[in-house]
Design a protein around this motif. Structure first.
Motif, short mmCIF file in Angstrom:
data_model
loop_
_atom_site.label_atom_id
_atom_site.label_comp_id
_atom_site.label_asym_id
_atom_site.label_seq_id
_atom_site.Cartn_x
_atom_site.Cartn_y
_atom_site.Cartn_z
N VAL A 27 -2.75 6.91 -6.18
CA VAL A 27 -2.26 8.21 -5.72
C VAL A 27 -3.30 9.23 -6.19
N LYS A 28 -3.85 9.98 -5.25
CA LYS A 28 -4.91 10.96 -5.55
C LYS A 28 -4.27 12.24 -6.12
N PRO A 29 -5.10 13.17 -6.63
CA PRO A 29 -4.54 14.38 -7.25
C PRO A 29 -3.56 15.15 -6.37
N HIS A 67 -16.61 4.81 -8.20
CA HIS A 67 -15.57 4.32 -7.28
C HIS A 67 -15.97 4.57 -5.82
N TYR A 68 -16.55 5.75 -5.56
CA TYR A 68 -16.92 6.09 -4.18
C TYR A 68 -18.41 5.92 -3.89
N ILE A 69 -19.09 5.09 -4.68
CA ILE A 69 -20.55 4.97 -4.59
C ILE A 69 -21.04 4.59 -3.18
N ASP A 70 -20.23 3.80 -2.44
CA ASP A 70 -20.64 3.39 -1.09
C ASP A 70 -20.72 4.59 -0.14
N LEU A 71 -20.10 5.71 -0.53
CA LEU A 71 -20.09 6.90 0.35
C LEU A 71 -21.09 7.95 -0.11
N LYS A 72 -21.98 7.57 -1.04
CA LYS A 72 -22.84 8.57 -1.69
C LYS A 72 -23.73 9.35 -0.73
N GLY A 79 -17.89 16.83 -2.69
CA GLY A 79 -16.58 17.50 -2.70
C GLY A 79 -15.45 16.53 -2.99
N LEU A 80 -15.57 15.33 -2.44
CA LEU A 80 -14.56 14.29 -2.66
C LEU A 80 -14.49 13.94 -4.15
N CYS A 81 -15.67 13.70 -4.75
CA CYS A 81 -15.71 13.33 -6.17
C CYS A 81 -15.18 14.47 -7.05
N GLY A 103 -1.32 -3.16 2.76
CA GLY A 103 -1.40 -1.93 1.97
C GLY A 103 -2.07 -0.82 2.76
N ARG A 104 -3.11 -1.16 3.50
CA ARG A 104 -3.80 -0.15 4.32
C ARG A 104 -2.88 0.34 5.44
N GLN A 105 -2.05 -0.58 5.97
CA GLN A 105 -1.11 -0.14 7.02
C GLN A 105 -0.05 0.78 6.44
N GLU A 109 -4.01 5.66 8.58
CA GLU A 109 -5.45 5.82 8.84
C GLU A 109 -6.05 6.83 7.87
N THR A 110 -7.38 6.77 7.70
CA THR A 110 -8.07 7.73 6.81
C THR A 110 -7.74 9.16 7.22
N ASP A 111 -7.76 9.42 8.53
CA ASP A 111 -7.44 10.76 9.04
C ASP A 111 -5.93 10.84 9.30
N ILE A 120 2.35 6.51 4.92
CA ILE A 120 2.30 7.58 3.91
C ILE A 120 1.50 8.77 4.45
N ARG A 121 0.31 8.48 4.97
CA ARG A 121 -0.51 9.59 5.47
C ARG A 121 0.08 10.20 6.74
N GLY A 122 0.81 9.41 7.50
CA GLY A 122 1.48 9.92 8.71
C GLY A 122 2.64 10.84 8.35
N ILE A 128 -7.91 15.36 6.35
CA ILE A 128 -8.59 14.13 5.91
C ILE A 128 -9.04 14.19 4.44
N GLY A 129 -9.38 15.40 3.98
CA GLY A 129 -9.83 15.54 2.59
C GLY A 129 -8.69 15.66 1.59
N ARG A 130 -7.45 15.60 2.08
CA ARG A 130 -6.26 15.67 1.21
C ARG A 130 -5.27 14.63 1.73
N ASN A 131 -5.72 13.36 1.69
CA ASN A 131 -4.90 12.32 2.34
C ASN A 131 -4.10 11.46 1.35
N ILE A 132 -3.82 12.02 0.16
CA ILE A 132 -2.76 11.54 -0.73
C ILE A 132 -3.04 10.26 -1.53
N CYS A 133 -3.67 9.28 -0.87
CA CYS A 133 -3.73 7.97 -1.53
C CYS A 133 -4.98 7.19 -1.11
N HIS A 134 -5.32 6.23 -1.95
CA HIS A 134 -6.44 5.33 -1.67
C HIS A 134 -5.92 3.89 -1.67
N GLY A 135 -6.50 3.05 -0.83
CA GLY A 135 -6.19 1.62 -0.86
C GLY A 135 -7.43 0.82 -0.56
P1 ADP Z 1 -10.30 5.42 3.15
O1 ADP Z 1 -9.84 6.24 1.96
O2 ADP Z 1 -9.27 5.44 4.26
O3 ADP Z 1 -10.74 4.03 2.78
P2 ADP Z 1 -13.11 6.21 3.38
O4 ADP Z 1 -13.45 5.16 2.36
O5 ADP Z 1 -13.91 6.25 4.64
O6 ADP Z 1 -11.56 6.16 3.80
O7 ADP Z 1 -13.26 7.65 2.71
C1 ADP Z 1 -12.83 7.86 1.40
C2 ADP Z 1 -12.14 9.19 1.34
O8 ADP Z 1 -13.08 10.21 1.64
C3 ADP Z 1 -11.03 9.38 2.37
O9 ADP Z 1 -9.79 8.83 1.96
C4 ADP Z 1 -10.98 10.88 2.49
O10 ADP Z 1 -10.21 11.45 1.43
C5 ADP Z 1 -12.43 11.29 2.30
N1 ADP Z 1 -13.07 11.50 3.60
C6 ADP Z 1 -13.40 10.58 4.51
N2 ADP Z 1 -13.96 11.14 5.60
C7 ADP Z 1 -13.97 12.48 5.35
C8 ADP Z 1 -14.41 13.63 6.07
N3 ADP Z 1 -14.96 13.50 7.28
N4 ADP Z 1 -14.26 14.83 5.50
C9 ADP Z 1 -13.72 14.98 4.28
N5 ADP Z 1 -13.28 13.94 3.54
C10 ADP Z 1 -13.40 12.71 4.06
#
Ligand code: ADP
Length: 168
Positions: A27-29, A67-72, A79-81, A103-105, A109-111, A120-122, A128-135
């Protein structure tokens, strides 16, 4: 012939699935501060999954960046970090057959705009930047994420009373 081949591969695939499969769900902040921890736990518990670890914690910048290194390289990485580091977060480890995919279902979806009501996200968010949870998105990333957030001794090996009514 094709049906036989598909049935064979489906049998092999199912054979590989384990009731001990684990996923890292957090559960995210935004979810924590909006009082959604209990509801998120409830959805996984009612489905039949077992929580084997969970804690409220204030994560370090290093932990979140790792944790989010793949998105660096993504423009939203910084902003996410920063947002996740604000905390607190509620990381958990859940266990059960197909937990990573299901769990992902449960999360949706991310958005949130693409997430169906009932997920949960629905149900709980808009942006998208405030989507509550990670899986975790795969068994391999679940293993990495669990190691990153939890010590071995924090994982509890137990079975719920209804176990035999969840699995035949
Ligand atoms: P997920 O969390 O569904 O696995 P990702 O790994 O692609 O999705 O992204 C990680 C997190 O980064 C997302 O849950 C979301 O909070 C944020 N994120 C993804 N895409 C965007 C975007 N285009 N703009 C802002 N935040 C984003």
């Amino acid at each position: 012939m094709l049906a036989t081949i598909l049935a064979f591969f489906s049998f092999i695939y199912r054979g590989k699935m384990s009731k001990n499969e684990r996923s890292f769900i957090m559960v995210k902040p935004d979810g924590v501060r909006r009082g959604l921890i209990a509801d998120i736990i409830k959805r996984f518990e009612q489905k039949g999954f077992t929580m084997v670890a969970g804690k409220i914690t204030q994560p370090s910048t290093e932990l979140v960046q790792q944790h989010y290194i793949d998105l660096k390289d993504k423009k939203f990485y910084k902003g996410l970090c920063e947002f996740i580091t604000k905390g607190p977060v509620f990381p958990m480890v859940w266990e059960g057959l197909g937990i990573v995919k299901t769990g992902r279902q449960i999360l949706g979806e991310t958005d949130p705009a693409k997430s169906l009501p009932g997920s949960i996200r629905g149900d709980y968010c808009i942006h998208i930047g405030r989507n509550i949870c990670h899986g975790s998105d795969s068994v391999e990333s679940a293993e990495k994420e669990i190691k990153l957030w939890f010590k071995d001794e924090e994982l509890v090996d137990w079975k719920p009373a209804g176990y035999d009514y969840i699995y035949e």
